[in-house]
Enzyme design. Structure first.
Site, PDB file in Angstrom:
ATOM      1  N   TYR A   1     -17.301  17.662   3.379  1.00 41.65           N
ATOM      2  CA  TYR A   1     -16.326  17.774   4.432  1.00 41.65           C
ATOM      3  C   TYR A   1     -16.223  19.404   4.706  1.00 41.65           C
ATOM      4  O   TYR A   1     -16.218  19.676   5.915  1.00 41.65           O
ATOM      5  CB  TYR A   1     -14.939  17.156   4.026  1.00 41.65           C
ATOM      6  CG  TYR A   1     -14.266  17.324   5.275  1.00 41.65           C
ATOM      7  CD1 TYR A   1     -14.239  16.436   6.273  1.00 41.65           C
ATOM      8  CD2 TYR A   1     -12.829  18.094   5.023  1.00 41.65           C
ATOM      9  CE1 TYR A   1     -13.244  16.481   7.558  1.00 41.65           C
ATOM     10  CE2 TYR A   1     -11.985  18.090   6.283  1.00 41.65           C
ATOM     11  CZ  TYR A   1     -12.216  17.545   7.364  1.00 41.65           C
ATOM     12  OH  TYR A   1     -11.356  17.381   8.513  1.00 41.65           O
TER      13      TYR A   1
ATOM     14  N   LYS B   1     -17.319  21.355   8.243  1.00 45.38           N
ATOM     15  CA  LYS B   1     -16.243  22.171   9.051  1.00 45.38           C
ATOM     16  C   LYS B   1     -16.401  23.768   9.325  1.00 45.38           C
ATOM     17  O   LYS B   1     -16.105  24.331  10.424  1.00 45.38           O
ATOM     18  CB  LYS B   1     -14.898  21.923   8.648  1.00 45.38           C
ATOM     19  CG  LYS B   1     -14.308  20.353   8.671  1.00 45.38           C
ATOM     20  CD  LYS B   1     -14.203  19.775  10.492  1.00 45.38           C
ATOM     21  CE  LYS B   1     -13.524  18.485  10.553  1.00 45.38           C
ATOM     22  NZ  LYS B   1     -13.804  17.789  11.916  1.00 45.38           N
TER      23      LYS B   1
ATOM     24  N   VAL C   1      -2.373  15.788   8.453  1.00 52.81           N
ATOM     25  CA  VAL C   1      -1.831  14.741   9.308  1.00 52.81           C
ATOM     26  C   VAL C   1      -1.946  13.406   8.607  1.00 52.81           C
ATOM     27  O   VAL C   1      -2.921  12.888   8.222  1.00 52.81           O
ATOM     28  CB  VAL C   1      -2.324  14.932  10.785  1.00 52.81           C
ATOM     29  CG1 VAL C   1      -1.412  14.096  11.640  1.00 52.81           C
ATOM     30  CG2 VAL C   1      -2.302  16.275  11.021  1.00 52.81           C
TER      31      VAL C   1
ATOM     32  N   THR D   1      -2.673  10.265   8.986  1.00 53.74           N
ATOM     33  CA  THR D   1      -3.654   9.425   9.857  1.00 53.74           C
ATOM     34  C   THR D   1      -4.420   8.646   8.485  1.00 53.74           C
ATOM     35  O   THR D   1      -4.260   8.935   7.713  1.00 53.74           O
ATOM     36  CB  THR D   1      -4.766  10.255  10.736  1.00 53.74           C
ATOM     37  OG1 THR D   1      -5.339  10.983   9.859  1.00 53.74           O
ATOM     38  CG2 THR D   1      -4.028  11.141  11.586  1.00 53.74           C
TER      39      THR D   1
ATOM     40  N   ASP E   1     -20.349   6.643  20.854  1.00 52.34           N
ATOM     41  CA  ASP E   1     -20.631   6.949  19.395  1.00 52.34           C
ATOM     42  C   ASP E   1     -21.376   8.343  19.564  1.00 52.34           C
ATOM     43  O   ASP E   1     -22.400   8.750  20.235  1.00 52.34           O
ATOM     44  CB  ASP E   1     -21.594   6.127  18.905  1.00 52.34           C
ATOM     45  CG  ASP E   1     -21.919   6.541  17.406  1.00 52.34           C
ATOM     46  OD1 ASP E   1     -22.018   7.723  16.911  1.00 52.34           O
ATOM     47  OD2 ASP E   1     -22.261   5.620  16.472  1.00 52.34           O
TER      48      ASP E   1
HETATM   49  N1  NAP Z   1      -5.862  14.149   9.353  1.00 50.51           N
HETATM   50  C1  NAP Z   1      -5.823  15.317   8.884  1.00 50.51           C
HETATM   51  O1  NAP Z   1      -5.167  15.711   7.808  1.00 50.51           O
HETATM   52  C2  NAP Z   1      -6.842  16.279   9.464  1.00 50.51           C
HETATM   53  C3  NAP Z   1      -6.951  17.586   8.834  1.00 50.51           C
HETATM   54  C4  NAP Z   1      -7.961  18.408   9.364  1.00 50.51           C
HETATM   55  C5  NAP Z   1      -8.442  18.161  10.410  1.00 50.51           C
HETATM   56  N2  NAP Z   1      -8.733  16.904  10.856  1.00 50.51           N
HETATM   57  C6  NAP Z   1      -9.731  16.562  11.700  1.00 50.51           C
HETATM   58  O2  NAP Z   1      -9.070  15.852  12.900  1.00 50.51           O
HETATM   59  C7  NAP Z   1     -10.076  14.904  13.700  1.00 50.51           C
HETATM   60  C8  NAP Z   1      -9.401  13.694  13.887  1.00 50.51           C
HETATM   61  O3  NAP Z   1      -8.954  13.159  12.384  1.00 50.51           O
HETATM   62  P1  NAP Z   1      -7.885  11.948  12.238  1.00 50.51           P
HETATM   63  O4  NAP Z   1      -6.942  12.609  11.202  1.00 50.51           O
HETATM   64  O5  NAP Z   1      -7.070  11.568  13.669  1.00 50.51           O
HETATM   65  O6  NAP Z   1      -8.901  11.018  11.575  1.00 50.51           O
HETATM   66  P2  NAP Z   1      -9.082   9.594  11.755  1.00 50.51           P
HETATM   67  O7  NAP Z   1      -7.756   8.821  12.032  1.00 50.51           O
HETATM   68  O8  NAP Z   1      -9.803   8.826  10.477  1.00 50.51           O
HETATM   69  O9  NAP Z   1      -9.659   9.173  13.175  1.00 50.51           O
HETATM   70  C9  NAP Z   1     -11.076   9.710  12.892  1.00 50.51           C
HETATM   71  C10 NAP Z   1     -11.592   9.382  14.592  1.00 50.51           C
HETATM   72  O10 NAP Z   1     -12.943   9.580  14.905  1.00 50.51           O
HETATM   73  C11 NAP Z   1     -13.690   8.555  15.247  1.00 50.51           C
HETATM   74  N3  NAP Z   1     -15.164   8.957  14.974  1.00 50.51           N
HETATM   75  C12 NAP Z   1     -15.547   8.717  13.654  1.00 50.51           C
HETATM   76  N4  NAP Z   1     -17.069   8.803  13.910  1.00 50.51           N
HETATM   77  C13 NAP Z   1     -17.272   8.683  15.170  1.00 50.51           C
HETATM   78  C14 NAP Z   1     -18.529   8.567  15.630  1.00 50.51           C
HETATM   79  N5  NAP Z   1     -19.953   8.647  15.074  1.00 50.51           N
HETATM   80  N6  NAP Z   1     -18.509   8.653  17.117  1.00 50.51           N
HETATM   81  C15 NAP Z   1     -17.238   8.421  17.804  1.00 50.51           C
HETATM   82  N7  NAP Z   1     -16.098   8.362  17.244  1.00 50.51           N
HETATM   83  C16 NAP Z   1     -16.041   8.503  15.849  1.00 50.51           C
HETATM   84  C17 NAP Z   1     -13.143   7.455  14.671  1.00 50.51           C
HETATM   85  O11 NAP Z   1     -13.468   6.125  15.404  1.00 50.51           O
HETATM   86  P3  NAP Z   1     -13.781   4.840  14.731  1.00 50.51           P
HETATM   87  O12 NAP Z   1     -12.417   4.388  14.737  1.00 50.51           O
HETATM   88  O13 NAP Z   1     -14.680   4.018  15.502  1.00 50.51           O
HETATM   89  O14 NAP Z   1     -14.051   5.073  13.256  1.00 50.51           O
HETATM   90  C18 NAP Z   1     -11.706   7.675  14.870  1.00 50.51           C
HETATM   91  O15 NAP Z   1     -11.198   7.471  16.247  1.00 50.51           O
HETATM   92  C19 NAP Z   1     -11.269  14.894  12.721  1.00 50.51           C
HETATM   93  O16 NAP Z   1     -12.299  15.757  13.222  1.00 50.51           O
HETATM   94  C20 NAP Z   1     -10.842  15.552  11.326  1.00 50.51           C
HETATM   95  O17 NAP Z   1     -11.771  15.948  10.694  1.00 50.51           O
HETATM   96  C21 NAP Z   1      -7.794  15.937  10.334  1.00 50.51           C
END
Ligand code: NAP
Length: 225
Positions: free
Chosen positions: A147, A151, A180, A182, A54
């Site tokens: 958010y 960032k 993305v 996700t 974590d």
């Molecule tokens: N998806 C988009 O459109 C988008 C756009 C811009 C930026 N981003 C950035 O890209 C990154 C990945 O996003 P994603 O889209 O893959 O999101 P996601 O599918 O929601 O995955 C988030 C990941 O972060 C982990 N996480 C959250 N809190 C945590 C903690 N305290 N300790 C360890 N791990 C933790 C989650 O683990 P758990 O499964 O345990 O919760 C999960 O593995 C993020 O930084 C996000 O802000 C995403």
């Protein structure tokens, strides 16, 4: 064997990054909160070492840094992140702000402070922070104060780290992965996880010392702070 440490590796972009680097023969230290439940991560082929982490747990971060003492990390990828409440003006949940900052802002700096020595002894010497175009002050936008501000703060941390760590030959770069598909991005998102990661990999492979302190989208274009 080149080595990368990725946070939030159990789903979304972090899981696909793990698959991509492992497929290309990298050793991946894949960190997630709950390895027991991370079935997809544990099924990834290649040299993948899954660690419970974590990122808000300072003792756990220090413990992992100790466990990997002496190891060279070519890339530290601070990917873990949360969005927090999706609220607009007038609806801000002030109690939710600090937890988002703990994950999106405090943790990447703590990881950098804890693992800079591991990165400094590697060949590539990269610290990559997963930011978002929503953290760009120049690009602007409405709502999602929590958010966006997290960032934007991460962007400042990336830039400051790029100055402080340049003397050790470490380059620090912030990324926007696209919108993305996700759990965070949702179904309406325009970019498939694989395409985002394919793009990120291309940009990462081409990074040089002159990119230190940069902010890039997954398709390689430079973003304004
Ligand atoms: N998806 C988009 O459109 C988008 C756009 C811009 C930026 N981003 C950035 O890209 C990154 C990945 O996003 P994603 O889209 O893959 O999101 P996601 O599918 O929601 O995955 C988030 C990941 O972060 C982990 N996480 C959250 N809190 C945590 C903690 N305290 N300790 C360890 N791990 C933790 C989650 O683990 P758990 O499964 O345990 O919760 C999960 O593995 C993020 O930084 C996000 O802000 C995403």
């Amino acid at each position: 064997m080149p080595t990368i440490l990725i946070t939030g590796a159990n789903r979304g972009i972090g899981l696909e990054l793990t698959r991509s680097f492992a497929k290309d023969g990298w050793r991946v230290h894949a960190c997630c909160r709950d390895p027991e439940r991370a079935k997809e991560l544990r099924a990834v082929d290649g040299t993948v070492v899954v660690h419970p982490l974590d990122v808000t747990d300072g003792a756990a971060v220090a413990g992992l840094a100790r466990d990997l003492k002496g190891e060279a990390l070519d890339i530290l990828f601070n990917n873990a992140g949360v969005y927090g409440p999706r609220t607009g003006f007038g609806k801000t949940d002030y109690d939710a702000w600090q937890p988002v900052f703990s994950i999106n802002v405090f943790a990447p700096l703590r990881m950098a402070e804890s693992f800079a020595a591991h990165v400094a002894r590697s060949d590539r010497k990269l610290i990559l922070n997963m930011s978002s175009v929503m953290g760009s002050i120049a690009e602007g936008g409405s709502g999602s104060y929590i958010y966006r501000s997290s960032k934007a703060a991460l962007n400042m941390i990336s830039k400051t780290l790029s100055v402080d760590l340049a003397g050790q030959g470490i380059a620090v770069v912030a990324f926007h992965p696209g919108w993305v598909q996700t759990d965070m991005g949702g179904e309406q998102a325009t970019v498939e996880v694989r395409d985002s990661v394919r793009g990120l990999r291309q940009v990462i492979d081409g990074l040089t010392a002159k990119d230190n302190g940069g902010f890039f989208a997954y398709d390689g274009h430079k973003l304004p702070w």
